[in-house]
Design a protein around this motif. Structure first.
Motif, PDB file in Angstrom:
ATOM      1  N   PHE A 187      13.924   5.418  -7.387  1.00  0.00           N
ATOM      2  CA  PHE A 187      13.412   4.152  -7.802  1.00  0.00           C
ATOM      3  C   PHE A 187      13.828   2.943  -6.862  1.00  0.00           C
ATOM      4  N   LEU A 188      13.038   2.305  -6.028  1.00  0.00           N
ATOM      5  CA  LEU A 188      13.208   1.206  -4.982  1.00  0.00           C
ATOM      6  C   LEU A 188      12.838   0.080  -5.492  1.00  0.00           C
ATOM      7  N   LEU A 189      13.734  -0.992  -5.421  1.00  0.00           N
ATOM      8  CA  LEU A 189      13.438  -2.251  -5.848  1.00  0.00           C
ATOM      9  C   LEU A 189      13.056  -2.920  -4.391  1.00  0.00           C
ATOM     10  N   PHE A 190      11.813  -3.410  -4.047  1.00  0.00           N
ATOM     11  CA  PHE A 190      11.469  -4.114  -2.802  1.00  0.00           C
ATOM     12  C   PHE A 190      11.474  -5.403  -2.981  1.00  0.00           C
ATOM     13  N   MET A 191      12.373  -6.223  -2.190  1.00  0.00           N
ATOM     14  CA  MET A 191      12.632  -7.627  -2.032  1.00  0.00           C
ATOM     15  C   MET A 191      11.921  -8.340  -0.865  1.00  0.00           C
ATOM     16  N   GLY A 192      10.457  -8.119  -0.738  1.00  0.00           N
ATOM     17  CA  GLY A 192       9.879  -8.939   0.090  1.00  0.00           C
ATOM     18  C   GLY A 192       8.441  -9.183  -0.494  1.00  0.00           C
ATOM     19  N   GLY A 193       7.636  -9.505   0.458  1.00  0.00           N
ATOM     20  CA  GLY A 193       6.145 -10.199   0.191  1.00  0.00           C
ATOM     21  C   GLY A 193       5.117  -9.134   0.463  1.00  0.00           C
ATOM     22  N   ALA A 194       3.893  -9.468   0.234  1.00  0.00           N
ATOM     23  CA  ALA A 194       2.794  -8.395   0.226  1.00  0.00           C
ATOM     24  C   ALA A 194       2.607  -7.796   1.600  1.00  0.00           C
ATOM     25  N   ILE A 195       2.657  -8.636   2.715  1.00  0.00           N
ATOM     26  CA  ILE A 195       2.541  -7.814   3.944  1.00  0.00           C
ATOM     27  C   ILE A 195       3.560  -6.937   4.190  1.00  0.00           C
ATOM     28  N   GLU A 196       4.775  -7.263   3.995  1.00  0.00           N
ATOM     29  CA  GLU A 196       5.833  -6.302   4.235  1.00  0.00           C
ATOM     30  C   GLU A 196       5.723  -4.898   3.269  1.00  0.00           C
ATOM     31  N   LEU A 197       5.380  -5.188   2.065  1.00  0.00           N
ATOM     32  CA  LEU A 197       5.240  -4.173   1.258  1.00  0.00           C
ATOM     33  C   LEU A 197       4.061  -3.250   1.373  1.00  0.00           C
ATOM     34  N   ALA A 198       3.008  -3.755   2.098  1.00  0.00           N
ATOM     35  CA  ALA A 198       1.936  -2.846   2.459  1.00  0.00           C
ATOM     36  C   ALA A 198       2.517  -1.853   3.475  1.00  0.00           C
ATOM     37  N   LEU A 199       3.277  -2.682   4.525  1.00  0.00           N
ATOM     38  CA  LEU A 199       3.645  -1.717   5.677  1.00  0.00           C
ATOM     39  C   LEU A 199       4.788  -0.674   5.182  1.00  0.00           C
ATOM     40  N   PHE A 200       5.355  -1.179   4.211  1.00  0.00           N
ATOM     41  CA  PHE A 200       6.633  -0.282   3.637  1.00  0.00           C
ATOM     42  C   PHE A 200       5.837   1.067   3.028  1.00  0.00           C
ATOM     43  N   THR A 201       4.819   0.609   2.167  1.00  0.00           N
ATOM     44  CA  THR A 201       4.282   1.930   1.280  1.00  0.00           C
ATOM     45  C   THR A 201       3.405   2.899   2.515  1.00  0.00           C
ATOM     46  N   GLN A 202       3.062   2.105   3.540  1.00  0.00           N
ATOM     47  CA  GLN A 202       2.314   3.009   4.548  1.00  0.00           C
ATOM     48  C   GLN A 202       3.230   4.119   5.049  1.00  0.00           C
TER      49      GLN A 202
END
Length: 339
Positions: A187-202
């Motif tokens: 389980f990872l809690l992501f502490m950023g916004g939408a753009i960063e999250l999209a890149l991270f999920t990629q």
């Protein structure tokens, strides 16, 4: 009133959406003949130095009676710290601030559920999985510097072990996500916004491990899905306001109608939060009477009176938050949203 905005690349969309909601509330109230304060905005790069410079200019301008809707979170924390340093007795109304460390500040009027409340809500859902460890992902060192202390305090109160992953700003986040160590928490809690999250999920979608992402209210799902997020990565999003598309609350219907009529934009959770913040701020300012001073406005906010905004109840609790509302949305591995 003055709104400070963090217009750095990773906070720009969040700042724009929250500011849109506040401007919408003021425009709607003004069109209906109600008194509304004049709103000024100051765009910054989100740094402490920029917050200090803006507040030094405001300190000498007695016409500015309050700060409203400061966004994002790092800038909100910096503005509270800097006004204390400058000995400015000015109300900080509805900043974008999930960090609860400053909730006891008598100049702060935080409207929405804290990070701790959001995490507790998600953990109740995940309790059957026996979650006792979270990986906390900060998309840049600046995020970590601003938020780690608050997150560590929350984790301690919740009895969670945490493991921090601080990514390198200025580099593509996707390969950094793909290179997470094999023993990274599930389980990872992501502490950023939408753009960063999209890149991270990629990157996560390409990596060898499998992870479950938790994201707090900084991420707007409308923006996120437009950015080609990685497939097969489950994500839980928390929201601190009702669903802006489906809620039947009168205040949310008013928001949707005003947004279409005045701005012609799609509804989002962040702009709805800004709209609620603007409605609250304007209502309290009006109660301060004609030609209010900074001291009178602060005193009026400090009464912390319960307020009903057409079905949306604001009532400050002993921790200093006016709303405890949290909901969640799951993006499952098939790319479907489940409320």
């Amino acid at each position: 009133m003055t709104q400070l905005l963090d217009m750095s690349a990773d906070q720009q969309q969040l700042s724009r959406d929250y500011a849109t909601g506040i401007r919408l509330a003021f425009a709607e109230l003004g069109a209906n003949g109600m008194p509304v304060p004049q709103l000024s905005t100051i765009e910054t790069d989100g740094s402490t130095a920029a917050a200090r410079q803006a507040l030094q200019a405001l300190r000498a301008d007695a016409r500015q009676v309050a700060l409203v809707g400061t966004v994002g979170e790092a800038l909100s924390l910096a503005s509270l710290a800097e006004t204390a340093q400058l000995q400015m007795e000015i109300a900080h109304v509805a900043p974008w601030l999930a960090d609860p460390r400053m909730d006891a500040d008598p100049r702060l009027f935080a409207l929405f559920a804290s990070r701790e409340a959001q995490i507790r809500y998600v953990l109740r859902t995940l309790s059957v999985a026996g979650v006792n460890e979270l990986g906390v992902v900060y998309p840049a060192g600046r995020n970590a510097q601003a938020l780690q202390a608050g997150m560590g305090a929350v984790a301690g109160r919740l009895g969670l072990r945490t493991r921090d992953f601080v990514l390198q700003a200025g580099r593509n986040l996707a390969p950094q996500a793909a290179a997470l160590p094999p023993d990274a928490p599930y389980f990872l809690l992501f502490m950023g916004g939408a753009i960063e999250l999209a890149l991270f999920t990629q990157g996560l979608a390409r990596g060898a491990g499998r992870h479950y992402l938790l994201c707090l209210s900084d991420v707007d799902t409308n923006t996120f899905v437009q950015l080609s997020p990685g497939k097969s990565v489950p994500v839980i999003f928390t929201d601190v306001v009702p669903n802006p598309l489906t809620s039947k609350l009168a205040v949310v219907r008013a928001y949707r109608e005003a947004l279409q009529r005045l701005f012609d934009e799609a509804p989002s959770t962040v702009s709805l939060a800004g709209y609620l913040a603007g409605r609250y701020a304007a209502t309290v300012i009006a109660a301060a009477g004609p030609a209010p001073t900074r001291a009178r406005v602060l005193a009026e906010f400090q009464r912390r009176r319960p307020l009903d905004l057409d079905g949306w109840r604001l009532e400050f609790d002993e921790h200093g938050r006016a709303s405890r509302f949290v909901s969640q949305t799951l993006l499952n591995t098939r790319g479907e949203f489940v409320g």
